[in-house]
Design an enzyme around this catalytic site. Structure first.
Site, short mmCIF file in Angstrom:
data_model
loop_
_atom_site.label_atom_id
_atom_site.label_comp_id
_atom_site.label_asym_id
_atom_site.label_seq_id
_atom_site.Cartn_x
_atom_site.Cartn_y
_atom_site.Cartn_z
N ASP A 479 4.31 37.34 -24.30
CA ASP A 479 4.04 38.64 -23.69
C ASP A 479 3.99 39.74 -24.76
O ASP A 479 4.41 39.54 -25.90
CB ASP A 479 5.16 38.94 -22.68
CG ASP A 479 4.72 39.86 -21.55
OD1 ASP A 479 3.66 40.49 -21.67
OD2 ASP A 479 5.47 39.95 -20.56
N ASP A 549 -1.04 41.94 -13.99
CA ASP A 549 0.23 41.98 -13.27
C ASP A 549 0.00 42.21 -11.79
O ASP A 549 0.96 42.17 -11.00
CB ASP A 549 1.13 43.09 -13.83
CG ASP A 549 1.99 42.58 -14.97
OD1 ASP A 549 2.04 41.35 -15.17
OD2 ASP A 549 2.62 43.41 -15.65
C1 DGJ Z 1 4.81 41.65 -18.05
C2 DGJ Z 1 4.16 40.39 -17.57
O1 DGJ Z 1 2.82 40.62 -17.29
C3 DGJ Z 1 4.91 39.87 -16.37
O2 DGJ Z 1 4.27 38.75 -15.85
C4 DGJ Z 1 6.32 39.56 -16.78
O3 DGJ Z 1 6.33 38.50 -17.69
C5 DGJ Z 1 6.96 40.80 -17.36
N1 DGJ Z 1 6.18 41.38 -18.41
C6 DGJ Z 1 8.33 40.48 -17.89
O4 DGJ Z 1 8.89 41.53 -18.55
#
Ligand code: DGJ
Length: 741
Positions: A479, A549
């Site tokens: 991430d 997201d």
């Molecule tokens: C952003 C990601 O897109 C989410 O899926 C998740 O992993 C969060 N970060 C966790 O902090």
């Protein structure tokens, strides 16, 4: 043979199965762009295509050559300040402060195949798919600078990959202020610029605008390819659709600051530049050193945007994605993020893992919050060791338990980040990117590590390696949850600070390269607050990326539809999540959520242990169904049928078709239901016109040409006679199309 060179006329004709790209050496060794488009015959020269008229108020090359005006010709890689006032492909500042250069054609060579670039993600030709590489060498004798223009032709996917390499053979350093990867001067401006714009949770929405006079650009200065724009861009004729018409596609194999620019000049020619964004770039090129740009991908078709997307998807699968993942069916996963966020212990997670096994899910992914003492987003980034309060038996025992249940195990990392509240910060506060004596701007309560420093990358590599080994890890979600501010490296001298954005990205690639080489069995999924780094640079290391997201089915339709123009379905991480949806509060049927997520690397992101028995049964069926058809969903040829970016956006549909044209799965999604709805048809694509098909096991059979040209009748979804009137908003209908035996 893909590259034809006429040495007498110094003409270079790069031919793919359906396209031609031609340039020629003009007077004074300047390269002139001749043609890019549908395949044409190989000829010794194309002088009529180079014809130009003497233009008034335009500089001449010299007093003796008043009609050679470089500002009025189409160039291959243009310079600065010598009469072409359009934006240049490169800019080199020399020790006397001058930016004037005079690169002249020197020689060329053609080799078969394509080698990978060092330190940068790049295309390759491991399968000996007839790729050929042309390198054209130009030199500026005054400063002993060599410019190599590299072109690789991938004939069967109709793709040409370009890059530039500057080599300093002189005795003094020069500074590159701009170094694009590709330039293309098109002869007219009758194009629409198609870009994929958005923001967090609304990534890659299609925006189509006619070209106009002057500069128009898509770019990023966030040190990520970004949620806001994407490096993939198309230029389409105004009448081009998904099904027909001319279109060019451009992309950059890079994950940092980029620029895709089109400049329509006074004579209506259009200059395309693709490369690192010069606004945030500078590079000191010392004697005996070279600078290699990232690669730009260019493609063209006369057959519409579906064809363009398909040839790009085929190209990436063959020549960009790590061969290990080529056509590798991706595991169905369950991720705990939206199920628990930071609030979990092994006791809370185990029921999810056990339930996953019962439902046929193949991998459990433990997301953010398993390390340091991270109970919210304020701490622990950089401390990549397990939080024993949450996982008292340690991460390796937890991983063993998951493995013992027969599931693969995946973990979340955010390798590039640091929290102030972390052991790493206590030890190495100077590793955090900041500008001395200035405020350090937080985003999501976190800061970024200086990945331009090899010792930082090395440290993170060692920490991650330890966890990978201890857990026999199968998957990493990498991430990256913030953009960079106060970009500065305390390890670089003052006059090299503008190198930092590119050096940072090189550091990211270095860590990816080391990890993927050392642990070839680990599957990587890239992520950046959802889809903030959905690009080809990432794809080289991580064949899949979390698309957004936003897991709301209605919103995801748009994200995935937009993304599909430039990227294959297998790259799009897409999950079914709970309702009401976390991002929109919307309630959509479980069936629709799955029908959207099926068109990608599929998974679940909710507490499956808390679902009702009926829902569990439905999920079990979905998982079994997806396993049966996932190769088709992930690697089938995708045809977009109805766009959510057209009209009121109420309907979206698409179909995936297998290589033999025997099986296809079409899905039609509808946001709101209408009373007394108009009659509608689904016009399928990609079928064999002469084969007979059944639709959803129908008794009747239909020829492919009938399904594509006359269409499939779509009846109303609202059953007036049903006992219970249930909402049919956010509905989806799936059509299994199979050749009749
Ligand atoms: C952003 C990601 O897109 C989410 O899926 C998740 O992993 C969060 N970060 C966790 O902090």
């Amino acid at each position: 043979m893909a590259i034809h060179v006429d040495e007498t006329h110094q003409t270079f004709h790069l031919q793919t199965d359906h396209t031609s790209y031609i340039f020629q050496v003009l007077a004074h060794g300047i390269l002139g762009q001749v043609y890019y488009g549908k395949k044409i015959h190989v000829e010794p020269q194309y002088n009529h295509l180079l014809k130009r008229e003497l233009k008034t108020a335009t500089p001449a090359y010299s007093l003796d050559e008043p009609d050679f005006q470089i500002g009025a010709i189409r160039q291959e890689y243009s310079d600065t300040g010598t009469g072409d006032y359009r934006r240049p492909a490169y800019q080199v500042t020399q020790s006397n402060g001058s930016r004037i250069t005079d690169f002249q054609y020197d020689h060329y060579e053609v080799v078969s195949g394509k080698k990978r670039l060092k330190g940068l993600p790049s295309t390759f030709d491991d399968t000996e798919d007839d790729a050929e590489t042309l390198t054209v060498h130009l030199t500026d004798d005054l400063i002993q600078l060599e410019l190599e223009l590299n072109y690789t032709v991938f004939p069967h996917q109709d793709v040409i990959v370009r890059s530039a390499n500057f080599k300093n053979h002189g005795t003094e350093s020069v500074t590159l202020n701009a170094a694009h990867s590709a330039q293309l001067d098109l002869p007219d401006k009758q194009y629409d610029l198609v870009q994929f714009a958005g923001t967090w949770a609304r990534e890659r929405h299609l925006v189509r605008t006619p070209l106009r006079a002057g500069l128009q650009a898509i770019d990023s200065v966030r040190t990520t390819s970004s949620h806001q724009e994407n490096p993939f861009m198309m230029l389409a004729r105004p009448n081009t659709t998904d099904d027909a018409g001319e279109v060019f596609g451009f992309n950059l194999i890079y994950s940092g600051d980029f620029l895709d620019q089109v400049e329509v000049d006074q004579w209506n020619t259009s200059r395309v530049l693709v490369g690192i964004n010069p606004d945030e770039f500078e590079w000191q090129l010392e004697p005996a050193k070279e600078f290699q740009t990232p690669e730009a991908v260019m493609t063209y078709t006369a057959d519409g945007m579906n064809q363009l997307s398909q040839q790009l998807a085929a190209f990436y699968e063959e020549h960009l994605v790590n061969a290990k993942y080529k056509r590798m069916e991706r595991p169905i996963l369950v991720n705990n993020w939206e199920a628990t966020y930071f609030d979990f212990t092994d006791k809370k997670l185990m029921p999810i893992v056990k339930q996953a096994k019962k439902l046929g899910i193949e991998m459990f992914v433990l997301d953010d919050g398993w390390f340091g003492h991270r109970n919210d987003d304020k701490s622990s980034l950089g401390d990549w060791f397990a939080d024993l309060k949450k996982l008292p038996k340690g991460i390796s025992t937890f991983a063993d338990e998951v493995h013992d249940l027969g599931l693969k195990f995946g973990l979340w990392f955010e390798p590039e980040m640091i929290s102030i509240d972390s052991k790493l910060y206590q030890k190495h506060p100077d590793w955090m990117i900041h500008t001395p004596k200035r405020r350090a701007t937080p985003e999501r309560n976190q800061y970024v590590l200086d990945f331009s420093r090899p010792e930082v990358v090395d440290y993170i590599y060692k920490m991650m390696s330890k966890v990978i080994k201890e857990t026999k890890l199968d998957y990493i979600k990498w991430d990256m949850n913030r953009y960079i501010t106060e970009m500065y490296s305390t390890a670089l001298p003052a006059d090299r600070q503008l190198e930092m954005p590119h050096r940072y990205i090189l550091g990211v690639y270095n860590l990816y390269a080391r990890l993927t080489q050392a642990y070839p069995d680990v599957l990587f999924e890239s992520c950046a607050s959802g889809g903030g780094r959905f690009d080809l640079g990432m794809m080289y290391y991580a064949p899949q990326a979390w698309a957004s997201d936003d897991t709301d089915a209605a919103e995801r339709m748009k994200v995935q539809f937009g993304t599909s123009y430039g990227y294959p379905q297998s790259m799009m991480g897409s999950h079914v999540s709970a309702v009401p949806n976390e991002q929109t509060g919307r309630i959509t049927p479980l069936e629709t959520r799955a029908n959207v997520a099926f068109y990608g690397a599929f998974g679940y992101e909710l507490d499956i242990s808390k679902m009702s028995d009926a829902e569990k049964q439905a999920v079990k069926k979905q998982v079994a169904f997806y396993k049966q058809h996932r190769a088709l969903y992930q690697f089938g040829k995708l045809y977009r049928l109805d766009s959510p970016f057209n009209g009121d956006g109420n309907v979206m549909s698409w179909v995936v078709v297998d290589d033999d044209q025997d099986h296809a799965i079409a899905t039609r999604y509808q946001l709101l239901n209408h009373p007394n709805a108009p009659y509608e048809r689904l016009y399928l694509r990609g079928l064999d016109p002469d084969k007979q098909y059944r639709v959803n096991d129908s008794d009747e059979t239909y020829y492919g040409d009938e399904l594509m040209n006359a269409g499939l009748f779509i009846g109303s979804e609202f059953d007036e006679d049903a006992d219970v009137k249930k909402s049919v908003d956010f509905s989806s209908r799936r059509f299994m199309i199979d050749v009749a035996k």
